[in-house]
Design a protein around this motif. Structure first.
Motif, PDB file in Angstrom:
ATOM      1  N   LEU A  68      -1.320  -7.376  -7.721  1.00  0.00           N
ATOM      2  CA  LEU A  68      -1.843  -8.140  -6.599  1.00  0.00           C
ATOM      3  C   LEU A  68      -0.762  -8.318  -5.545  1.00  0.00           C
ATOM      4  O   LEU A  68       0.311  -8.845  -5.838  1.00  0.00           O
ATOM      5  CB  LEU A  68      -2.324  -9.513  -7.077  1.00  0.00           C
ATOM      6  CG  LEU A  68      -3.311  -9.513  -8.247  1.00  0.00           C
ATOM      7  CD1 LEU A  68      -3.596 -10.942  -8.699  1.00  0.00           C
ATOM      8  CD2 LEU A  68      -4.612  -8.809  -7.857  1.00  0.00           C
ATOM      9  N   GLY A  69      -1.043  -7.873  -4.322  1.00  0.00           N
ATOM     10  CA  GLY A  69      -0.068  -7.953  -3.246  1.00  0.00           C
ATOM     11  C   GLY A  69       0.789  -6.710  -3.190  1.00  0.00           C
ATOM     12  O   GLY A  69       2.021  -6.782  -3.100  1.00  0.00           O
ATOM     13  N   ALA A  70       0.148  -5.550  -3.236  1.00  0.00           N
ATOM     14  CA  ALA A  70       0.868  -4.278  -3.360  1.00  0.00           C
ATOM     15  C   ALA A  70       1.601  -3.873  -2.095  1.00  0.00           C
ATOM     16  O   ALA A  70       2.517  -3.052  -2.148  1.00  0.00           O
ATOM     17  CB  ALA A  70      -0.112  -3.166  -3.757  1.00  0.00           C
ATOM     18  N   ALA A  71       1.215  -4.427  -0.927  1.00  0.00           N
ATOM     19  CA  ALA A  71       1.852  -4.100   0.355  1.00  0.00           C
ATOM     20  C   ALA A  71       1.900  -2.576   0.529  1.00  0.00           C
ATOM     21  O   ALA A  71       0.924  -1.890   0.258  1.00  0.00           O
ATOM     22  CB  ALA A  71       3.225  -4.747   0.461  1.00  0.00           C
ATOM     23  N   SER A  72       3.040  -2.044   0.949  1.00  0.00           N
ATOM     24  CA  SER A  72       3.133  -0.613   1.232  1.00  0.00           C
ATOM     25  C   SER A  72       3.507   0.214   0.013  1.00  0.00           C
ATOM     26  O   SER A  72       3.690   1.425   0.125  1.00  0.00           O
ATOM     27  CB  SER A  72       4.124  -0.360   2.364  1.00  0.00           C
ATOM     28  OG  SER A  72       5.396  -0.883   2.028  1.00  0.00           O
ATOM     29  N   GLY A  73       3.662  -0.441  -1.133  1.00  0.00           N
ATOM     30  CA  GLY A  73       3.854   0.309  -2.368  1.00  0.00           C
ATOM     31  C   GLY A  73       5.260   0.324  -2.915  1.00  0.00           C
ATOM     32  O   GLY A  73       5.539   1.050  -3.877  1.00  0.00           O
ATOM     33  N   THR A  74       6.169  -0.475  -2.358  1.00  0.00           N
ATOM     34  CA  THR A  74       7.555  -0.455  -2.814  1.00  0.00           C
ATOM     35  C   THR A  74       7.655  -0.686  -4.318  1.00  0.00           C
ATOM     36  O   THR A  74       8.207   0.144  -5.049  1.00  0.00           O
ATOM     37  CB  THR A  74       8.382  -1.525  -2.076  1.00  0.00           C
ATOM     38  OG1 THR A  74       8.401  -1.209  -0.679  1.00  0.00           O
ATOM     39  CG2 THR A  74       9.806  -1.563  -2.590  1.00  0.00           C
ATOM     40  N   THR A  75       7.115  -1.792  -4.810  1.00  0.00           N
ATOM     41  CA  THR A  75       7.217  -2.097  -6.235  1.00  0.00           C
ATOM     42  C   THR A  75       6.144  -1.416  -7.054  1.00  0.00           C
ATOM     43  O   THR A  75       6.421  -0.873  -8.129  1.00  0.00           O
ATOM     44  CB  THR A  75       7.155  -3.617  -6.466  1.00  0.00           C
ATOM     45  OG1 THR A  75       8.271  -4.241  -5.837  1.00  0.00           O
ATOM     46  CG2 THR A  75       7.187  -3.944  -7.958  1.00  0.00           C
ATOM     47  N   VAL A  89      -3.926  -3.954  -5.367  1.00  0.00           N
ATOM     48  CA  VAL A  89      -4.737  -4.699  -4.410  1.00  0.00           C
ATOM     49  C   VAL A  89      -3.871  -5.124  -3.226  1.00  0.00           C
ATOM     50  O   VAL A  89      -2.825  -5.752  -3.411  1.00  0.00           O
ATOM     51  CB  VAL A  89      -5.370  -5.936  -5.079  1.00  0.00           C
ATOM     52  CG1 VAL A  89      -6.129  -6.778  -4.043  1.00  0.00           C
ATOM     53  CG2 VAL A  89      -6.292  -5.519  -6.212  1.00  0.00           C
ATOM     54  N   GLU A  90      -4.315  -4.779  -2.015  1.00  0.00           N
ATOM     55  CA  GLU A  90      -3.626  -5.180  -0.795  1.00  0.00           C
ATOM     56  C   GLU A  90      -4.661  -5.469   0.283  1.00  0.00           C
ATOM     57  O   GLU A  90      -5.607  -4.717   0.467  1.00  0.00           O
ATOM     58  CB  GLU A  90      -2.652  -4.089  -0.333  1.00  0.00           C
ATOM     59  CG  GLU A  90      -2.005  -4.345   1.022  1.00  0.00           C
ATOM     60  CD  GLU A  90      -1.315  -5.705   1.133  1.00  0.00           C
ATOM     61  OE1 GLU A  90      -1.488  -6.371   2.172  1.00  0.00           O
ATOM     62  OE2 GLU A  90      -0.611  -6.096   0.178  1.00  0.00           O
ATOM     63  N   PHE A  91      -4.438  -6.583   0.996  1.00  0.00           N
ATOM     64  CA  PHE A  91      -5.409  -7.078   1.980  1.00  0.00           C
ATOM     65  C   PHE A  91      -5.250  -6.444   3.358  1.00  0.00           C
ATOM     66  O   PHE A  91      -6.221  -6.235   4.078  1.00  0.00           O
ATOM     67  CB  PHE A  91      -5.270  -8.596   2.082  1.00  0.00           C
ATOM     68  CG  PHE A  91      -6.172  -9.226   3.102  1.00  0.00           C
ATOM     69  CD1 PHE A  91      -7.547  -9.211   2.951  1.00  0.00           C
ATOM     70  CD2 PHE A  91      -5.643  -9.844   4.228  1.00  0.00           C
ATOM     71  CE1 PHE A  91      -8.385  -9.792   3.897  1.00  0.00           C
ATOM     72  CE2 PHE A  91      -6.467 -10.426   5.178  1.00  0.00           C
ATOM     73  CZ  PHE A  91      -7.841 -10.393   5.008  1.00  0.00           C
ATOM     74  N   ALA A  92      -4.005  -6.135   3.754  1.00  0.00           N
ATOM     75  CA  ALA A  92      -3.734  -5.671   5.121  1.00  0.00           C
ATOM     76  C   ALA A  92      -3.871  -4.155   5.214  1.00  0.00           C
ATOM     77  O   ALA A  92      -3.313  -3.410   4.398  1.00  0.00           O
ATOM     78  CB  ALA A  92      -2.332  -6.098   5.545  1.00  0.00           C
ATOM     79  N   ALA A  93      -4.589  -3.710   6.227  1.00  0.00           N
ATOM     80  CA  ALA A  93      -4.895  -2.287   6.348  1.00  0.00           C
ATOM     81  C   ALA A  93      -3.664  -1.439   6.634  1.00  0.00           C
ATOM     82  O   ALA A  93      -3.548  -0.314   6.125  1.00  0.00           O
ATOM     83  CB  ALA A  93      -5.943  -2.069   7.443  1.00  0.00           C
ATOM     84  N   ASP A 115      -8.918  -8.392  -0.909  1.00  0.00           N
ATOM     85  CA  ASP A 115      -8.233  -9.676  -0.849  1.00  0.00           C
ATOM     86  C   ASP A 115      -8.078 -10.223  -2.264  1.00  0.00           C
ATOM     87  O   ASP A 115      -9.085 -10.457  -2.946  1.00  0.00           O
ATOM     88  CB  ASP A 115      -9.054 -10.636   0.021  1.00  0.00           C
ATOM     89  CG  ASP A 115      -8.357 -11.959   0.294  1.00  0.00           C
ATOM     90  OD1 ASP A 115      -7.417 -12.308  -0.446  1.00  0.00           O
ATOM     91  OD2 ASP A 115      -8.758 -12.645   1.249  1.00  0.00           O
ATOM     92  N   ALA A 116      -6.840 -10.422  -2.718  1.00  0.00           N
ATOM     93  CA  ALA A 116      -6.588 -10.904  -4.078  1.00  0.00           C
ATOM     94  C   ALA A 116      -7.191 -12.282  -4.326  1.00  0.00           C
ATOM     95  O   ALA A 116      -7.363 -12.679  -5.480  1.00  0.00           O
ATOM     96  CB  ALA A 116      -5.089 -10.932  -4.355  1.00  0.00           C
TER      97      ALA A 116
END
Length: 212
Positions: A68-75, A89-93, A115-116
Motif C-alpha cells: 500500500l502506497g507503492a508510489a513510483s516503485g522504489t521499494t 496499490v497507488e492512488f496518484a496517476a 486508493d488504499a
C-alpha cells in the motif's frame, strides 16, 4: 542495532566499496548495480530501513504481498524481486506510470491505480490470505488504512507498517502520534515490534504486527 534477518533473495553486497542490501532485478531509480544485483537504498525505502535496523519483519522470500502506497516503485520493485505475487496499490496517476515501467520486467508485480483507503475497490483483484501487507501511506488515519486492509491478510500473516508522524498530525510530537497509532492498531493487530527509523527517515516509526 541487531543484525537484520534477511529474506531469501536479499543479500549484502559491495557497491563502490560499501556493503549494502541488494536484490536481483532491473534498476528502477538510478541505484548502483553490480551485474544482476541492485543496491537497496534505506534512505529511500522505509522497508529497507526496517531491514537495516534489524526489525524482525518475518519476510522469508516468496510471500504473496499487498503493498500500500507503492508510489513510483522504489521499494515495491525490490519487494517484487524476492517475493511472490505483489499487488502494488497507488492512488496518484503520475507515479503509477513509473510503477508500470518497473513492472515491465517483473511478471509478479501488479500495479493498481487505487486508493488504499478504499480496499473495496480492489477486493476483486487482490487474493485473500496474503502473507504480508506492507504499508507506506502518507495520510491521516494510517492505522485505519491498516485495519481496513486487514481483510486481505492471512491469519498468520504480518503487517509491516511505516508510520509518518507529520502526515498523521503535524501539530503533535511524533512520540504521541506513534502511541496513538499503536493504540488504534490494537483494534485488529498485535504489535510484535516497533522501532524509530532514524537515521534513515526522520519522524517515522516502523511497526511489525500480526492480526489478532
Amino acid at each position: 542495532m541487531s543484525e537484520p534477518v534477511l529474506p531469501d533473495g536479499v543479500e549484502r553486497r559491495e557497491f563502490d566499496g560499501t556493503e549494502r542490501l541488494a536484490t536481483r532485478g532491473d534498476p528502477v531509480y538510478g541505484e548502483p548495480t553490480d551485474g544482476e544485483w541492485r543496491a537497496w537504498n534505506p534512505n529511500r525505502s522505509k522497508l529497507g530501513a526496517m531491514l537495516e535496523l534489524g526489525l524482525d519483519t518475518g519476510l522469508a522470500g516468496g510471500e504473496t504481498v499487498l503493498y500500500l502506497g507503492a508510489a513510483s516503485g522504489t521499494t515495491v520493485s525490490h519487494v517484487a524481486d524476492f517475493a511472490g505475487p505483489t499487488y502494488a496499490v497507488e492512488f496518484a496517476a503520475r507515479p503509477v506510470r513509473d510503477l508500470l515501467d518497473a513492472a515491465d520486467s517483473r511478471d509478479q508485480l501488479f500495479p493498481l491505480l487505487k486508493d488504499a483507503r478504499k480496499p473495496e475497490t480492489y477486493a476483486h483483484v487482490v487474493e485473500s490470505d496474503v502473507d504480508v501487507v506492507i504499508q507506506d501511506v502518507a495520510t491521516r488515519g494510517q492505522a485505519r488504512v491498516a485495519l481496513e486492509n486487514g481483510r486481505f491478510l492471512a491469519d498468520d500473516g504480518r503487517l509491516l507498517l511505516a508510520v509518518k508522524a507529520r502526515s498523521e498530525d503535524v501539530t503533535r510530537e511524533p512520540a504521541a502520534v506513534f502511541e496513538a497509532v499503536r493504540e488504534d492498531l490494537s483494534e485488529g493487530y498485535e504489535v510484535l515490534e516497533a522501532n524509530r527509523l532514524e537515521p534513515y527517515h526522520a519522524d517515522h516509526l516502523g511497526i511489525v504486527a500480526r492480526p489478532r
